[in-house]
Design a protein around this motif. Sequence first.
Motif, PDB file in Angstrom:
ATOM      1  N   PRO A 124       2.479  13.380   8.865  1.00  0.00           N
ATOM      2  CA  PRO A 124       1.780  12.623   9.912  1.00  0.00           C
ATOM      3  C   PRO A 124       2.234  11.164   9.905  1.00  0.00           C
ATOM      4  N   LEU A 125       2.285  10.572  11.080  1.00  0.00           N
ATOM      5  CA  LEU A 125       2.884   9.245  11.197  1.00  0.00           C
ATOM      6  C   LEU A 125       2.113   8.339  12.144  1.00  0.00           C
ATOM      7  N   VAL A 126       2.150   7.060  11.835  1.00  0.00           N
ATOM      8  CA  VAL A 126       1.864   6.024  12.820  1.00  0.00           C
ATOM      9  C   VAL A 126       3.159   5.230  12.971  1.00  0.00           C
ATOM     10  N   ILE A 127       3.657   5.156  14.207  1.00  0.00           N
ATOM     11  CA  ILE A 127       4.923   4.466  14.482  1.00  0.00           C
ATOM     12  C   ILE A 127       4.610   3.193  15.266  1.00  0.00           C
ATOM     13  N   VAL A 128       5.054   2.064  14.739  1.00  0.00           N
ATOM     14  CA  VAL A 128       4.848   0.775  15.395  1.00  0.00           C
ATOM     15  C   VAL A 128       6.202   0.260  15.867  1.00  0.00           C
ATOM     16  N   LYS A 206      -7.427   1.569  12.099  1.00  0.00           N
ATOM     17  CA  LYS A 206      -8.294   2.385  12.960  1.00  0.00           C
ATOM     18  C   LYS A 206      -7.596   3.702  13.333  1.00  0.00           C
ATOM     19  N   MET A 207      -6.307   3.626  13.617  1.00  0.00           N
ATOM     20  CA  MET A 207      -5.565   4.821  14.018  1.00  0.00           C
ATOM     21  C   MET A 207      -5.497   5.825  12.866  1.00  0.00           C
ATOM     22  N   LYS A 208      -5.264   5.328  11.663  1.00  0.00           N
ATOM     23  CA  LYS A 208      -5.227   6.220  10.494  1.00  0.00           C
ATOM     24  C   LYS A 208      -6.567   6.919  10.302  1.00  0.00           C
ATOM     25  N   ASP A 209      -7.669   6.177  10.448  1.00  0.00           N
ATOM     26  CA  ASP A 209      -9.006   6.781  10.308  1.00  0.00           C
ATOM     27  C   ASP A 209      -9.213   7.896  11.338  1.00  0.00           C
ATOM     28  N   GLU A 210      -8.801   7.636  12.585  1.00  0.00           N
ATOM     29  CA  GLU A 210      -8.991   8.626  13.646  1.00  0.00           C
ATOM     30  C   GLU A 210      -8.117   9.856  13.429  1.00  0.00           C
ATOM     31  N   ILE A 212      -7.165  11.067  10.513  1.00  0.00           N
ATOM     32  CA  ILE A 212      -7.774  11.844   9.429  1.00  0.00           C
ATOM     33  C   ILE A 212      -8.947  12.664   9.964  1.00  0.00           C
ATOM     34  N   LYS A 213      -9.711  12.092  10.900  1.00  0.00           N
ATOM     35  CA  LYS A 213     -10.812  12.838  11.519  1.00  0.00           C
ATOM     36  C   LYS A 213     -10.294  14.017  12.349  1.00  0.00           C
ATOM     37  N   LEU A 214      -9.054  13.919  12.832  1.00  0.00           N
ATOM     38  CA  LEU A 214      -8.436  15.022  13.583  1.00  0.00           C
ATOM     39  C   LEU A 214      -7.893  16.110  12.663  1.00  0.00           C
ATOM     40  N   GLY A 215      -8.005  15.890  11.361  1.00  0.00           N
ATOM     41  CA  GLY A 215      -7.563  16.903  10.410  1.00  0.00           C
ATOM     42  C   GLY A 215      -6.206  16.647   9.796  1.00  0.00           C
ATOM     43  N   GLU A 216      -5.599  15.502  10.098  1.00  0.00           N
ATOM     44  CA  GLU A 216      -4.305  15.165   9.512  1.00  0.00           C
ATOM     45  C   GLU A 216      -4.512  14.518   8.140  1.00  0.00           C
ATOM     46  N   SER A 217      -3.519  14.643   7.262  1.00  0.00           N
ATOM     47  CA  SER A 217      -3.538  13.868   6.025  1.00  0.00           C
ATOM     48  C   SER A 217      -3.191  12.417   6.357  1.00  0.00           C
ATOM     49  N   GLU A 218      -3.321  11.527   5.377  1.00  0.00           N
ATOM     50  CA  GLU A 218      -3.117  10.104   5.673  1.00  0.00           C
ATOM     51  C   GLU A 218      -1.716   9.850   6.210  1.00  0.00           C
ATOM     52  N   PRO A 219      -1.612   9.223   7.375  1.00  0.00           N
ATOM     53  CA  PRO A 219      -0.296   9.029   7.997  1.00  0.00           C
ATOM     54  C   PRO A 219       0.553   8.001   7.257  1.00  0.00           C
ATOM     55  N   TYR A 220       1.855   8.218   7.336  1.00  0.00           N
ATOM     56  CA  TYR A 220       2.843   7.265   6.844  1.00  0.00           C
ATOM     57  C   TYR A 220       3.155   6.313   7.995  1.00  0.00           C
ATOM     58  N   VAL A 221       3.252   5.015   7.714  1.00  0.00           N
ATOM     59  CA  VAL A 221       3.404   4.022   8.782  1.00  0.00           C
ATOM     60  C   VAL A 221       4.827   3.467   8.772  1.00  0.00           C
ATOM     61  N   VAL A 222       5.517   3.679   9.889  1.00  0.00           N
ATOM     62  CA  VAL A 222       6.910   3.261  10.043  1.00  0.00           C
ATOM     63  C   VAL A 222       7.000   2.261  11.188  1.00  0.00           C
ATOM     64  N   ALA A 223       7.767   1.204  10.987  1.00  0.00           N
ATOM     65  CA  ALA A 223       7.971   0.201  12.035  1.00  0.00           C
ATOM     66  C   ALA A 223       9.425   0.194  12.468  1.00  0.00           C
ATOM     67  N   THR A 224       9.644  -0.116  13.739  1.00  0.00           N
ATOM     68  CA  THR A 224      10.994  -0.266  14.267  1.00  0.00           C
ATOM     69  C   THR A 224      10.964  -1.360  15.331  1.00  0.00           C
ATOM     70  N   SER A 236      -0.068  -5.089   5.361  1.00  0.00           N
ATOM     71  CA  SER A 236      -0.547  -4.239   4.264  1.00  0.00           C
ATOM     72  C   SER A 236      -0.488  -2.757   4.630  1.00  0.00           C
ATOM     73  N   THR A 237      -0.162  -2.451   5.883  1.00  0.00           N
ATOM     74  CA  THR A 237      -0.162  -1.054   6.324  1.00  0.00           C
ATOM     75  C   THR A 237       1.235  -0.496   6.577  1.00  0.00           C
ATOM     76  N   ILE A 238       2.189  -1.327   7.006  1.00  0.00           N
ATOM     77  CA  ILE A 238       3.545  -0.839   7.281  1.00  0.00           C
ATOM     78  C   ILE A 238       4.250  -0.535   5.963  1.00  0.00           C
ATOM     79  N   LYS A 239       4.731   0.682   5.832  1.00  0.00           N
ATOM     80  CA  LYS A 239       5.370   1.113   4.591  1.00  0.00           C
ATOM     81  C   LYS A 239       6.891   1.043   4.650  1.00  0.00           C
ATOM     82  N   GLU A 240       7.450   1.085   5.841  1.00  0.00           N
ATOM     83  CA  GLU A 240       8.907   1.128   5.952  1.00  0.00           C
ATOM     84  C   GLU A 240       9.339   0.605   7.314  1.00  0.00           C
ATOM     85  N   VAL A 241      10.472  -0.079   7.339  1.00  0.00           N
ATOM     86  CA  VAL A 241      11.094  -0.498   8.598  1.00  0.00           C
ATOM     87  C   VAL A 241      12.369   0.323   8.780  1.00  0.00           C
ATOM     88  N   ASN A 242      12.469   0.990   9.928  1.00  0.00           N
ATOM     89  CA  ASN A 242      13.665   1.770  10.258  1.00  0.00           C
ATOM     90  C   ASN A 242      14.235   1.212  11.562  1.00  0.00           C
TER      91      ASN A 242
END
Length: 258
Positions: A124-128, A206-210, A212-224, A236-242
């Motif tokens: 699962p991902l959050v992409i910024v 907020k997006m990660k919390d929502e 998880i409520k949808l049944g996903e595991s904690e998302p990995y946060v990637v920025a580009t 504090s939330t972005i884990k990687e820049v691609n």
Amino acid sequence: MILVFDVGNTNIVVGAYDGKKLLDVWRMSTNPPRTSDEYGIIVINLFEKSGFDYKKVDAVVVSSVVPNIMYSLEHMIRKYFEVEPLVVGPGVKTGINIKYDNPKEVGADRIVNAVAALEIYKRPLVIVDFGTATTFCAVGEKGEYYGGAIAPGIKISSDALFEKAAKLPRIELVKPSSVICKNTVNSMQAGIIYGYVGLVDYIVGKMKDEMIKLGESEPYVVATGGLAKLIAPESSTIKEVNPILTLEGLRIIYEKNR
């Protein structure tokens, strides 16, 4: 050779691939009045500058959020590269299940980013994406595109402050050493950059919390995007820049549609 075009509101990013290997990346301004021949000359000059033979291009993939540039760009591709471009849109295989109310409203770049991130990270991902606008996309592990948020881009915010406040200057987007600043330029830089970090971290949280409520595991946060490296070190939330996420997505979409 595969040629990919990521057409944004400010810049067009062009990548040349030999199979899965990215040979080079070029960036030019998005300028709708340009003719197909002008685009052709620019791209061929970029090839020659890098020592590549443009006649070896046998496929072209395009993602665009600027409709009024597409006639000239597609005509250029047909004329100079003699191939039919694959334009990301309805009917193109992506493997993404779009949960938007109207799937056609989702920008092609956001879908392309989702395709690449799922292929690379397989979770699962959050992409910024830090572009003209900053987009936040929630993507499930099985390819569900849940939706996201759109905020004004960092440069738009900076330009608006200069244009709407008579005594404030136009500034360079660099990070000051402190938030308590002792001059106007540094104060504006601190407000924009550190303020934007707060915006990013709050929306991502907020997006990660929502998700998880949808049944996903904690998302990995990637920025580009062009300004990702300015914000990510303070976040504090972005884990990687691609930086080539969108280009990789275009290459992967080509493979899915061969």
